[in-house]
Scaffold this motif. Structure first.
Motif, short mmCIF file in Angstrom:
data_model
loop_
_atom_site.label_atom_id
_atom_site.label_comp_id
_atom_site.label_asym_id
_atom_site.label_seq_id
_atom_site.Cartn_x
_atom_site.Cartn_y
_atom_site.Cartn_z
N GLY A 1 7.85 20.07 -3.91
CA GLY A 1 6.54 20.68 -3.96
C GLY A 1 6.19 21.52 -2.76
N SER A 2 6.82 21.27 -1.62
CA SER A 2 6.38 21.96 -0.41
C SER A 2 7.52 22.12 0.59
N LEU A 3 7.28 22.98 1.57
CA LEU A 3 8.15 23.17 2.73
C LEU A 3 7.31 22.87 3.96
N GLU A 4 7.81 21.97 4.80
CA GLU A 4 7.14 21.66 6.07
C GLU A 4 7.94 22.24 7.21
N LEU A 5 7.24 22.88 8.14
CA LEU A 5 7.87 23.45 9.33
C LEU A 5 7.22 22.86 10.57
N SER A 6 8.02 22.61 11.59
CA SER A 6 7.50 22.15 12.87
C SER A 6 8.49 22.52 13.96
N THR A 7 8.04 22.39 15.20
CA THR A 7 8.86 22.72 16.37
C THR A 7 9.25 21.44 17.10
N ILE A 8 10.51 21.34 17.50
CA ILE A 8 10.96 20.22 18.34
C ILE A 8 11.38 20.77 19.70
N LEU A 9 10.85 20.16 20.75
CA LEU A 9 11.25 20.50 22.11
C LEU A 9 11.33 19.21 22.91
N ASP A 10 12.52 18.91 23.43
CA ASP A 10 12.74 17.71 24.25
C ASP A 10 12.29 16.43 23.54
N GLY A 11 12.61 16.34 22.26
CA GLY A 11 12.34 15.11 21.52
C GLY A 11 10.93 14.98 20.98
N HIS A 12 10.10 16.00 21.15
CA HIS A 12 8.71 15.93 20.67
C HIS A 12 8.44 17.10 19.74
N ASP A 13 7.64 16.84 18.70
CA ASP A 13 7.37 17.88 17.72
C ASP A 13 5.92 18.36 17.84
N THR A 14 5.72 19.62 17.49
CA THR A 14 4.40 20.23 17.53
C THR A 14 4.24 21.20 16.36
N ASN A 15 3.02 21.64 16.14
CA ASN A 15 2.72 22.76 15.23
C ASN A 15 3.16 22.51 13.79
N GLY A 16 3.01 21.28 13.29
CA GLY A 16 3.40 21.00 11.92
C GLY A 16 2.57 21.77 10.92
N LYS B 1 0.83 -1.19 0.00
CA LYS B 1 0.00 0.00 0.00
C LYS B 1 0.88 1.25 0.00
N VAL B 2 0.38 2.28 -0.64
CA VAL B 2 1.05 3.58 -0.65
C VAL B 2 0.40 4.46 0.41
N ARG B 3 1.21 5.04 1.25
CA ARG B 3 0.71 5.99 2.25
C ARG B 3 1.00 7.40 1.75
N VAL B 4 -0.04 8.10 1.36
CA VAL B 4 0.10 9.49 0.91
C VAL B 4 0.04 10.38 2.14
N LEU B 5 1.15 11.00 2.47
CA LEU B 5 1.24 11.79 3.69
C LEU B 5 0.58 13.15 3.52
N SER B 6 -0.15 13.56 4.54
CA SER B 6 -0.65 14.93 4.58
C SER B 6 0.52 15.86 4.87
N GLY B 7 0.32 17.16 4.70
CA GLY B 7 1.37 18.11 5.01
C GLY B 7 1.78 18.03 6.47
N GLU B 8 0.80 17.85 7.36
CA GLU B 8 1.10 17.76 8.79
C GLU B 8 1.88 16.49 9.11
N GLU B 9 1.52 15.37 8.44
CA GLU B 9 2.26 14.12 8.66
C GLU B 9 3.68 14.24 8.15
N GLU B 10 3.85 14.87 7.00
CA GLU B 10 5.19 15.04 6.45
C GLU B 10 6.05 15.87 7.39
N ALA B 11 5.47 16.93 7.94
CA ALA B 11 6.20 17.75 8.91
C ALA B 11 6.56 16.94 10.15
N HIS B 12 5.63 16.11 10.60
CA HIS B 12 5.85 15.29 11.80
C HIS B 12 7.00 14.30 11.59
N PHE B 13 6.99 13.58 10.48
CA PHE B 13 8.03 12.58 10.25
C PHE B 13 9.38 13.23 9.95
N ALA B 14 9.36 14.40 9.31
CA ALA B 14 10.62 15.12 9.10
C ALA B 14 11.23 15.50 10.44
#
Length: 505
Positions: free
Chosen positions: A150-165, A116-129
């Motif tokens: 095609g896109s730029l994903e931004l997210s915040t990492i603090l103490d090993g956890h990401d938010t705000n993708g 199966k192909v998993r098409v990532l949402s923008g938020e998922e792409e930011a999370h896995f990045a």
């Protein structure tokens, strides 16, 4: 293909895992030796299919690009079968998720791959990045940016956890299309579209982690232009001001191929680098970042990291990688364990206090201390140094690599060894002094053990003021001799002791 293809030089019982990453600029298959905290690539191949070309204008994946991608994927499917991959994960990102004909393309990929192909949402792409950065640079805190075609994903990492993708239509192929091929105009577009994010506004004075093939090419260009001694992108840190100035030179070049060093960039990325420079420069200025750190690990590694349980995620990737190399290349992994205890006992006797980072680098150096034994004696040092300084280890910065390289250089070549000279300046005087100490201590240990376990735990150091004693048990008194005393004297001179002797109890 019935015979087991596994070589003795691979981890026993390891089942390969693969990720097929269908991006906007390239389609890439990476097969890893096993699914673990520290990933070791067995095979890595990409095809520059530019699936994202024109999607912003037409809303569709171009037929010619689809055909090229599917042809490459047929080969990748064969590779996965030949390598007897246990699990294959197929991920698709911006170009596929935005295309009106995505279902047709996805169906074709699934028919070829049998997965199966998993098409990532923008938020998922930011999370896995973001998880990719955590996997390779566990101590990182700041903003992560993953730049694709095609896109730029931004997210915040603090103490090993990401938010705000968040995801933005700022990929290099999309920008090239939207700006009619002008990197200067692309920079203005980036400024406009970054107005939609509040992420970088809270990052002033912090760190920005840059992921993506175009930014990796930009980092390599910077290393080349600045004469940097280590040509490795992972954990490469540059001040924001320096990188902004460097990007300005590229964006302002007379053409997309005329910037300095363009001929050294792969033809598939050469014209995209100015657009990557435009994005990076504007992000750094917008967020008022202090520095940028480049990560070679991204969505693929972050996806696999996310599948690990909490205990596996907590493993130190550098130590795990060093343990694997010890198993695969040293004469006795158990001796490496003895060496960890031996060096630790000296530091305790000397009253030394290690930081957490000093301790982990000492442990890693012990694990790597015997990886060069198969080489010719005249080249064991340089070959081992190359394996350490330029190996695919994660969880270590460039200063740490330089420290490990210097320890190994001294272990094999003595205190006058120049094998690690090209990278030694990256560690600084304090780390260099400590590398000399640990390396000289190794040179005391090996003549007594022949790299075999069971001896070092029976030997101890005693310190009395500026006097150093190496204490042997009575049944090992025969180890005392001119050679051992000479090594001990060398070590004492590095450690700052006036006198050193071997004593038998």
């Amino acid at each position: 293909m019935d015979a087991d293809p596994t070589a003795q030089g691979r981890i026993k019982g390891a089942k390969p895992v693969a990720v097929l990453d269908i991006g906007s600029n390239s389609v890439r298959l990476v097969v890893y030796e096993r699914h673990a905290r520290a990933l070791t690539p067995l095979y890595n191949e990409k095809s520059a299919c530019a699936l994202g070309r024109g999607v912003g204008q037409t809303g569709r994946l171009a037929d010619a690009n689809v055909a090229q991608a599917l042809n490459a994927i047929k080969r990748f499917a064969l590779v996965a079968r030949m390598m007897r991959v246990g699990k294959v994960y197929v991920l698709a990102t911006s170009a596929v998720r935005d295309a009106a004909n995505r279902n047709e393309f996805v169906d074709a990929v699934e028919a070829i791959m049998g997965h199966k192909v998993r098409v990532l949402s923008g938020e998922e792409e930011a999370h896995f990045a973001a998880l990719g950065v955590v996997a390779g640079i566990p101590e990182f805190n700041g903003i992560v940016g993953d730049l694709g075609g095609g896109s730029l994903e931004l997210s915040t990492i603090l103490d090993g956890h990401d938010t705000n993708g968040q995801s933005f239509e700022l990929g290099v192929i999309r920008l090239q299309d939207d700006s009619n091929g002008s990197a200067v105009r692309a920079a203005a577009i980036v400024r406009e579209r970054l107005d939609q994010t509040s992420l970088v506004e809270v990052a002033q004075g912090g760190s920005f982690a840059a992921i993506g093939g175009t930014w990796r090419s930009l980092a390599k260009l910077h290393q080349m232009e600045r004469g940097y001694p280590l040509h490795m992108v992972q954990n490469y840190v540059v001040s924001a001001d320096d990188m902004i100035a460097f990007c300005a030179e590229i964006v302002g070049a007379s053409s997309l191929k005329s910037y300095s060093g363009a001929s050294s960039v792969s033809s598939s990325r050469r014209e995209l680098v100015p657009f990557g420079a435009a994005v990076l420069s504007e992000v750094l200025k917008c967020g008022k970042f202090a520095n940028v750190v480049f990560s070679a690990l991204g969505v693929r590694e972050g996806f696999l990291f996310g599948l690990l349980d909490d205990d596996e995620k907590a493993i130190d990737p550098l130590i795990q990688c060093a343990e694997e190399l010890s198993v695969l290349r040293s004469r006795s992994p158990a001796h490496a364990s003895d060496l960890i205890g031996f060096t630790g006992q000296f530091l305790a006797a000397a009253g030394g206090v290690e930081t957490v980072e000093q301790s982990r680098l000492r442990i890693v150096s012990c694990l790597l201390a015997d990886i060069g034994w198969r080489a010719h004696p005249d080249y064991r040092g340089p070959q081992s140094v190359d394996s350490v300084a330029y190996g695919s280890m994660s969880g270590v910065d460039h200063a740490g690599r330089a420290f490990l390289a210097q320890v190994i250089a001294i272990r094999y070549g003595g205190l006058k060894s120049k094998a690690a000279a090209p990278v030694s300046k990256l560690s600084g005087p304090e780390m260099t002094a400590r590398a000399r100490l640990i390396g000289a201590l190794f040179r005391v240990a090996y003549p007594m053990t022949a790299a075999m376990p069971g001896i070092l735990p029976r030997i101890r150091f005693e310190v009395n003021g500026n006097q150093l004693a190496l204490v042997l048990p009575g049944d090992l008194a025969f180890l005392n001799g001119e050679h051992l005393q000479g090594r001990l004297d060398q070590f004492a001179s590095v450690a700052g002791y006036k006198n050193a002797k071997v004593r038998v109890d």
